[in-house]
Design an enzyme around this catalytic site. Structure first.
Site, short mmCIF file in Angstrom:
data_model
loop_
_atom_site.label_atom_id
_atom_site.label_comp_id
_atom_site.label_asym_id
_atom_site.label_seq_id
_atom_site.Cartn_x
_atom_site.Cartn_y
_atom_site.Cartn_z
N HIS A 377 -88.09 -17.77 19.17
CA HIS A 377 -88.32 -18.70 20.27
C HIS A 377 -88.08 -19.29 20.68
CE1 HIS A 377 -90.79 -14.40 22.71
NE2 HIS A 377 -89.56 -14.68 22.72
N ARG A 480 -71.85 -15.33 25.79
CA ARG A 480 -73.14 -13.79 25.01
C ARG A 480 -74.71 -14.08 26.43
NH1 ARG A 480 -71.58 -18.22 20.92
NH2 ARG A 480 -70.22 -17.27 19.79
N GLU A 615 -62.38 -8.71 16.39
CA GLU A 615 -63.63 -8.43 15.33
C GLU A 615 -63.35 -7.78 13.90
OE1 GLU A 615 -67.17 -9.68 17.61
OE2 GLU A 615 -66.74 -8.49 18.71
N ASP A 639 -67.15 -12.99 12.96
CA ASP A 639 -66.65 -11.92 12.29
C ASP A 639 -65.56 -10.68 11.77
OD1 ASP A 639 -69.57 -10.47 12.50
OD2 ASP A 639 -69.34 -10.45 14.77
N ARG A 649 -71.21 -13.39 6.58
CA ARG A 649 -71.27 -14.87 7.55
C ARG A 649 -72.60 -15.01 7.35
NH1 ARG A 649 -70.59 -13.08 13.82
NH2 ARG A 649 -71.50 -14.97 14.71
N CYS A 687 -62.51 -17.64 20.35
CA CYS A 687 -64.21 -18.25 20.97
C CYS A 687 -64.73 -17.37 19.53
CB CYS A 687 -64.58 -17.05 21.67
SG CYS A 687 -64.91 -15.31 21.15
C1 PEP Z 1 -67.30 -13.99 16.30
O1 PEP Z 1 -67.04 -12.88 15.93
O2 PEP Z 1 -66.40 -14.55 16.25
C2 PEP Z 1 -68.21 -14.36 17.68
C3 PEP Z 1 -67.11 -15.20 18.33
O3 PEP Z 1 -68.92 -13.81 18.22
P1 PEP Z 1 -70.83 -13.86 16.91
O4 PEP Z 1 -70.69 -15.16 16.92
O5 PEP Z 1 -71.33 -14.34 19.05
O6 PEP Z 1 -71.07 -12.59 16.90
MG MG Z 2 -68.70 -11.51 16.57
#
Ligand code: PEP
Ligand code: MG
Length: 763
Positions: A377, A480, A615, A639, A649, A687
């Site tokens: 939180h 998101r 991804e 991803d 990651r 993104c």
């Molecule tokens: C990604 O995987 O690049 C992405 C933007 O999604 P997230 O980082 O929320 O998994």
């Molecule tokens: Mg992702």
């Protein structure tokens, strides 16, 4: 007896394992033994070798124990210790050796058993138990205490050893040389740059300071407790209102769970029982309840549920505060959390949600905290309050002193403590690169040969939408939805979701809003929803896969999104797609949802676009299969890189293997851009975090990606780089880089180019 003894020994071992503080462990042990042996008093005296006295170190049942000590040989206890003999007597006060300690309440007890605690022939202390009835202790109880004595003796021995050790281990803290710099790494919960002097926040842990205390008036104590509950409820509602004004996603959810605890009959009755049946003070009874719940929570299998103990702790600490407030008025020092008057970097072992809400926010420049990850939180609050925050930084409170200088870079996840001149200079350069509010270039991002690049924002919370305009974002390229789910303890209802999504969609003044459907699982756990333990969660049931296996929940989610869609320009994006079948199945469900809404005559968006996140390699390498069925793709490099390089990651030791600048990856990017040229009506965007890296920009444009979704604060920086290049130059750059041998070669190459371009511009 053996079973009971084993259970007690097991509990004692647990208490020892769980407590760093030995005095605390002793206190918990005497409480436990008093209960298990069914006695009114259980006390442990420790032998102080220096002055040959016995010091009462923990007691259940005796009052005001802080000053009780005796010489060896003095009183019954001193005699038992001196003679190393067990004393089992009734009516102890009639014994010639009896010594009375004023205010201890000992007079009341009519039976007395003392057992010396010896380890390897050395007597280190003594345990005394007492009852109100005037009978000697039976063999069962005597044997039980005798059997426990070695374990207790060992604990005391360790206590002394630990005490000595801890005295030694605190020494290095004091010899931290002035000016000795230290770099620490953590998990950035909200990005940004901050600098300031350290403020060491004393985590609220009054439980440590609450010792055994009794009361003499049950009715009065229960009355205070009832008032304290009421006051705590009021305080919680105030906190809830403040949180709500800061975070729309929260609705009432963070503090709602605190209200539920305050109304929870089982928790409240546990406390009341301690007050009325054992004559414990409210504060001590709350502490007992907390310890009991802590044990129960520790046994829970799921770590995210276990983390909820922080919410119980926060609630019960508030109850302790309220009790003190009712007892002593509002001047109690515990009520004044902190008084920070100039911008500081807050250093804390643990920050509870209400700590942050109650802080003088304007003077918190940044946060470094030992506990917590991005789903805590406190991380969500830091984001909402836009305070750069680094969490999970081990031992930071031991390594920073008040007023130490701290530089915090939450873009890279690093903090520099007592930085030297070189670090300070580098840091200055880094921050110079980031335009301050007011100096932001709000003109479109256009390359030198006139191609417009769209810069959109990556957004997770409604409160961020105010900043879209400030940083010049053209709509939202990635919203998101996860935080809406993560912040609460239950699935949000359709209406709760509509309330939030409609704000997001309205925010961008007609610019597109790419709303990603819930991407939970793996690095974004939502414990109450996806609680099945998997060996490889990143390769498991996450993202769209999880939604497809929970159709009802998926349908509610889609209904809310489509209904909110009427408020703006909706692009619907599906994460973690790995096969065409999944996409087809999604489309069937979408159709079903649309039909439902139609039949129910509910207004909803009918002309939204559908896209997928790229991804997973199986999608990146076969775009042609997917494109006829969708309107756009959005590359999620975070991803995609992890799956292409098989490097987690979130795992520091391997994450650097997934290198964007590898010629192999640039080739994949280039090929995707090339494929997209066959579909002029479909769009490609990116993104992943890499789009916020200025050195990656020429490669993205060179691959034909003209739509970038990035961290809001970095939009100005990226725009500056875009304006230095032509598309043609970028195409040549990526083609050259693809021919190179390694990521380091590519990095050197691009760094030089970007630097030359910047220098030229300055001239
Ligand atoms: C990604 O995987 O690049 C992405 C933007 O999604 P997230 O980082 O929320 O998994
Ligand atoms: Mg992702």
């Amino acid at each position: 007896m053996i079973d009971k003894l084993l259970n007690i020994l097991k509990d004692i071992s647990e208490i020892i394992a769980e407590n760093n503080d030995c005095n605390q462990a002793l206190t918990e042990i005497v409480n436990l033994l008093a209960k298990d042996l069914d006695v009114n008093v259980c006390s442990i005296y420790v032998h102080n070798k220096q002055n040959n006295t016995l010091v009462l170190s923990a007691s259940f049942g005796l009052k005001d124990i802080s000053n009780i000590s005796m010489n060896v040989g003095e009183g019954l206890t001193g005699t038992s210790f001196e003679t190393r003999k067990i004393l089992n007597i009734n009516e102890p006060k009639k014994h010639p050796k009896f010594k009375f300690f004023k205010n201890s309440g000992e007079k009341l007890f009519k039976s007395y058993l003392a057992v010396p605690l010896s380890v390897g022939g050395v007597c280190v202390g003594i345990i005394v138990i007492q009852r109100e009835n005037a009978e000697k202790f039976d063999n069962y109880t005597t044997d039980m205490v005798k059997s426990l004595s070695t374990q207790l003796g060992n604990l005391i021995l360790n206590t002394q050893i630990i005490k000595e050790l801890s005295e030694k281990s605190t020494k290095p803290k004091n010899i931290v040389k002035e000016g000795l710099s230290l770099n620490v790494r953590g998990i950035p919960a909200n990005n940004g740059i901050a600098k300031g002097k350290a403020y060491i926040f004393e985590s609220r842990n009054y439980f440590k300071e609450i010792y055994h205390q009794t009361h003499s008036d049950v009715k009065k104590e229960l009355d205070i407790f009832d008032k304290a509950i009421k006051l705590s409820i009021q305080k919680t509602l105030d906190l809830e209102n403040k949180a709500l004004s800061l975070i729309s996603e929260a609705d009432a959810s963070i503090f709602n769970v605190h209200l539920l605890f305050l109304e929870d009959k089982s928790l409240i009755n546990t406390i009341k029982k301690e007050i009325s049946e054992n004559d414990h003070s409210i504060e001590f009874s709350i502490k007992i309840a907390y310890n009991e719940y802590k044990k129960r929570f520790k046994k829970l299998k799921d770590s995210s549920f276990r983390d909820k103990i922080m919410d119980i702790k926060d609630t019960l600490l508030r109850l302790v505060e309220s009790t003190k407030e009712i007892r002593f008025g509002s001047n109690n020092p515990l009520l004044h959390l902190t008084n920070i008057v100039s911008p500081r970097i807050l250093i804390a072992a643990e920050l509870l949600p209400s700590d942050l809400i109650r802080m003088p926010i304007d003077n918190i420049a940044g946060i470094i905290c030992e506990k917590g990850g991005i789903t805590a939180h406190v991380a969500i609050l830091a984001k909402a309050l836009d305070i750069p925050a680094l969490l999970g930084v081990k031992n930071i409170t031991q390594n920073v002193k008040k007023y130490d200088e701290v530089l915090l870079d939450c873009f890279t996840g690093l903090a520099y403590i007592r930085p030297d001149k070189t670090i300070k200079d580098e840091f200055k350069e880094m921050t110079i690169g980031r335009p301050l509010a007011g100096n932001i270039d709000l003109t479109p991002a256009i390359t030198t040969d006139g191609i417009r690049i769209n810069l959109r924002g990556n957004v997770s919370l409604v409160c961020e939408i105010d900043k879209l305009k400030e940083y010049g974002a053209e709509g939202i390229g990635l919203y998101r939805t996860e935080f809406l789910y993560m912040i609460r303890d239950h699935l949000p209802s359709e209406q709760e979701q509509i309330n939030v999504y409609s704000k997001i969609l309205q925010s961008s003044g007609g610019e597109p809003v790419t709303l990603r459907v819930l991407d939970c699982g793996s690095d974004k756990p939502i414990p109450y929803f996806s609680s099945i333990k998997e060996d490889n969660p990143a390769l498991g049931n996450r993202g769209t896969r999880l939604l497809l296996s929970n159709e009802d929940m998926f349908i509610t989610h889609l209904r809310a999104i489509l209904r909110a869609g009427v408020y703006g320009n909706l692009k619907l994006n599906f994460p973690m797609i790995s096969s065409l079948q999944e996409l087809q199945y999604i489309k069937l469900i979408l159709k079903k949802v649309e039909e439902q809404l139609h039949e129910e005559n509910i207004e909803h968006s009918e002309n939204y676009e559908i896209g997928i996140m790229v991804e997973v390699p199986s999608v990146a390498l076969s775009l042609d299969k997917f494109l006829p069925h969708i309107d756009f793709i959005s590359i999620g490099t975070n991803d995609l890189l992890q799956y292409l390089y098989a490097a987690d990651r979130g795992n520091d030791s391997v994450s650097q293997l997934s290198e964007f600048f590898e010629p192999f990856f640039l080739k994949i990017l280039f090929d995707m851009g090339h494929t997209m040229k066959k579909y002029p009506n479909k769009s490609i965007s990116i993104c992943g975090e890499i789009a916020s890296n200025a050195n990656a920009i020429p490669f993205l444009i060179g691959a034909g990606i003209y739509d970038l979704s990035i961290t809001l604060k970095l939009i100005p920086n990226i725009k500056k780089t875009i304006k230095l290049f032509s598309v043609e130059e970028c195409e040549n750059i990526i083609k050259k880089a693809i021919q190179m041998q390694s990521a380091s070669e590519v990095k050197q190459f691009i760094e030089q180019i970007v630097q030359d371009k910047n220098n030229k511009k300055i001239q």
